[in-house]
Design an enzyme around this catalytic site. Structure first.
Site, PDB file in Angstrom:
ATOM      1  N   LEU A 398       0.849  -1.191   0.000  1.00  0.00           N
ATOM      2  CA  LEU A 398       0.000   0.000   0.000  1.00  0.00           C
ATOM      3  C   LEU A 398       0.885   1.242   0.000  1.00  0.00           C
ATOM      4  CD1 LEU A 398      -2.706  -1.149   2.570  1.00  0.00           C
ATOM      5  CD2 LEU A 398      -2.834  -1.184   0.078  1.00  0.00           C
ATOM      6  N   GLU A 399       0.978   1.888  -1.134  1.00  0.00           N
ATOM      7  CA  GLU A 399       1.882   3.025  -1.308  1.00  0.00           C
ATOM      8  C   GLU A 399       1.188   4.372  -1.111  1.00  0.00           C
ATOM      9  OE1 GLU A 399       4.103   2.653  -4.925  1.00  0.00           O
ATOM     10  OE2 GLU A 399       4.423   0.496  -4.643  1.00  0.00           O
ATOM     11  N   ASN A 400      -0.102   4.334  -0.751  1.00  0.00           N
ATOM     12  CA  ASN A 400      -0.850   5.579  -0.579  1.00  0.00           C
ATOM     13  C   ASN A 400      -1.415   5.704   0.832  1.00  0.00           C
ATOM     14  OD1 ASN A 400      -0.731   6.647  -3.380  1.00  0.00           O
ATOM     15  ND2 ASN A 400      -1.748   4.711  -3.831  1.00  0.00           N
TER      16      ASN A 400
END
Length: 573
Positions: A398-400
């Site tokens: 999860l990069e956000n």
């Protein structure tokens, strides 16, 4: 029948002088004789937080010498413990509102070392009394009168220089209401929120939760039965059975009573043996397989080389239900690769000793897990995919944004369903792992007992701090080793740390390093050789290995990355 919410030990109930018909008759008689006068209000305890049930609220202790303890106490659940040190006699005081020209009874209960009780600022004669120390609770009592202009006094207690700590509880400044009225008793606190299961062993589970205003303690329940208590916001439940799923909840307590229980959280104890049990080899290579065509070589799972031990299928898709995911094979984008072929290839890879997991997130991922409901939706949907496709586990990419509290809950719930064979990997960005206070790092530590590996992305980053506090630029062996050191010294086991890099110059916007740099970094961390200017203070022979984005970009470059890094990882000690 009404029941007061207050604590009876500090509340004095006024006694009616006359009642019923007699009150009417007496009032009439007084009116006839002209002797009507204003009735005197009942005496009250003017001290605030007199029993320390609200911590040190309303009190000031010199030099931070005072602390709240849960045992021993005279009444309720809390008492003051103050410790003299050097030239400090551990004085704790409170400003109390009073009425002028009034008499007050001052008292408290003390135990331990020398203890003094006194009052200043009376406007008349300030008084004090003391005890030379006792092993049981002793009551100190005195009285004072206020001056014509006195509306506030300072009530205090202290020990004596060089003597043992003293305890004090249940203060009373009893007399006419000074203007604030008698302090209302406590109310039953609300249910704790944020209950999270942390580290587990074969016989214990660590829990933590958010503090509840007004609570003086907490009760921890295991499968509906009280297991332990705590005065703080964490506890460890012991005496559990290995490789067993449990449900935990917690309630808040104070002198008024006990709250309803929190939402339950599940956790599974570890299997007998050391560390998380998985089918992943001691040293492993992870590769992301692209379920889309972005210009890299299109692959079937069967095209992924044997050098990869963990294959992360990228990516699951978010659904309309927050936290829930599904998987849609991009048959059209993958040159007609069918669902049946895909499922067959998963089984073939597993038969060859490989792990195939589903990756959640990516650069464009929109999955959010930030509530109890979304955590449950996440765990249920991932488990459903595992059962449907046969995935060995899950990758968190999860990069956000990531919420440690609820992602921990989600992974704990998933672990309870899937058992000890579950593979959990993570691919945080470099900024996510600079400090143990970061949400990704906290999540990794929270699930350390069930975590397989964290393959941080050492690319698309720019310069970052290493564990020595120095700044390192991406694209060098020092960048890889100095940043890995933060995780290795920050609480993760070396077997849970891997180095994530692009497979080719086209695999990322920046940060590509040649396979030889990756291998040098692995040698530096695992054996102390081939280091750059940074050399760790110790070696980590059980370092898990390396990761790349992606198997497709590796194929585009003729598998140069996996052909060089794969054998090197397997040769680590």
């Amino acid at each position: 029948m009404e029941r007061s919410a207050g604590s009876s030990r500090r509340r004095r109930r006024s006694r009616p002088v006359l009642g019923g018909t007699m009150a009417v008759v007496a009032a009439a008689a007084l009116t006839v004789t002209g002797l009507v006068s204003t009735a005197q209000a009942a005496d009250v305890n003017n001290a605030r937080n007199a029993g320390f049930e609200s911590g040190l609220a309303n009190w000031t202790c010199a030099g931070n010498s005072g602390a709240i303890v849960s045992s021993p106490v005279h009444g309720g659940t809390s008492a003051l413990k103050a410790t003299p040190a050097g030239q400090d006699n551990a004085k704790c005081s409170q400003a109390v509102k009073v009425k002028p020209n009034s008499t007050y009874a001052l008292s408290s209960w003390v135990q331990g070392g020398y203890a003094y009780l006194g009052v200043s600022g009376t406007g008349t004669t300030d008084v004090s009394t003391w005890s030379p120390g006792s092993t049981t609770w002793t009551k100190l009592s005195t009285s004072f009168k206020t001056g014509a202009n006195t509306t506030s006094v300072t009530v205090y207690t202290h020990g004596w220089y060089g003597q043992a700590a003293y305890l004090a509880d249940d203060f009373e400044v009893t007399g006419p209401d000074g203007g604030g009225g008698e302090e209302p008793g406590p109310v039953i606190p609300g249910a704790p929120a944020g209950l999270t299961a942390g580290a587990t062993t074969t016989s214990s589970v660590s829990l933590s939760w958010n503090a509840v205003s007004g609570a003086t303690g907490y009760k921890v329940y295991r499968d509906g039965v009280q297991a332990t208590t705590s005065t703080g916001t964490s506890a460890t439940v012991t005496g559990l059975t290995a490789d067993t799923a449990y449900q935990f909840s917690v309630s808040a307590t104070n002198a008024a009573g006990e709250s309803v229980k929190s939402a339950a959280v599940g956790a599974r104890t570890a299997k007998n043996g050391t560390g998380p049990v998985t089918t992943v080899p001691k040293h492993a290579v992870t590769g992301y397989w692209q379920n889309f065509n972005n210009g890299a070589t299109v692959q079937k799972l069967s095209d992924v080389p044997a050098d990869y031990d963990i294959i992360a299928v990228s990516f699951a898709d978010a659904t309309a239900t927050q936290g829930a995911v599904t998987f849609n094979l991009d048959t059209a984008g993958l040159n007609g690769y069918t669902d049946a072929q895909f499922r067959s290839d998963i089984k073939a890879k597993q038969a060859a000793g490989k792990n195939v997991i589903i990756s959640i997130g990516g650069e464009l991922g929109t999955v959010r897990v930030d509530s109890d409901a979304s955590a449950t939706a996440f765990s249920n949907s991932v488990y459903a995919l595992m059962q449907d496709y046969g995935f060995n586990g899950v990758d968190i990419d999860l990069e956000n944004g990531l919420n440690a509290t609820y992602m921990t809950k989600a992974l704990r719930q998933l672990s309870a369903k899937a058992g000890s064979g579950l593979v959990i990997t993570m691919a945080p960005q470099t900024i996510d792992m600079q400090s143990t206070s970061g949400e990704y790092f906290k999540t990794a530590l929270n699930v350390k007992d069930i975590l397989t590996v964290v393959n941080m992305q050492y690319y698309n980053s720019g310069s970052m701090l290493g564990c020595d506090g120095k700044v390192y630029s991406q694209g060098s062996v020092d960048f890889l080793t100095a940043l890995a050191c933060i995780q290795l010294e920050g609480g993760l086991d070396p077997s849970q740390v891997g180095i994530g890099v692009p497979a080719s110059t086209r695999g990322a916007g920046s940060g590509y390093v040649s396979p030889s740099i990756v291998n040098a970094a692995l040698d530096c961390l695992a054996k102390g050789t081939n280091c750059g200017s940074f050399k760790p203070s110790r070696t980590y022979p059980s370092l898990r290995g390396a990761m790349t984005w992606s198997t497709n970009w590796d194929a585009t470059a003729g598998f140069a990355w996996s052909k060089a890094v794969g054998p090197h990882v397997r040769s680590l000690p």
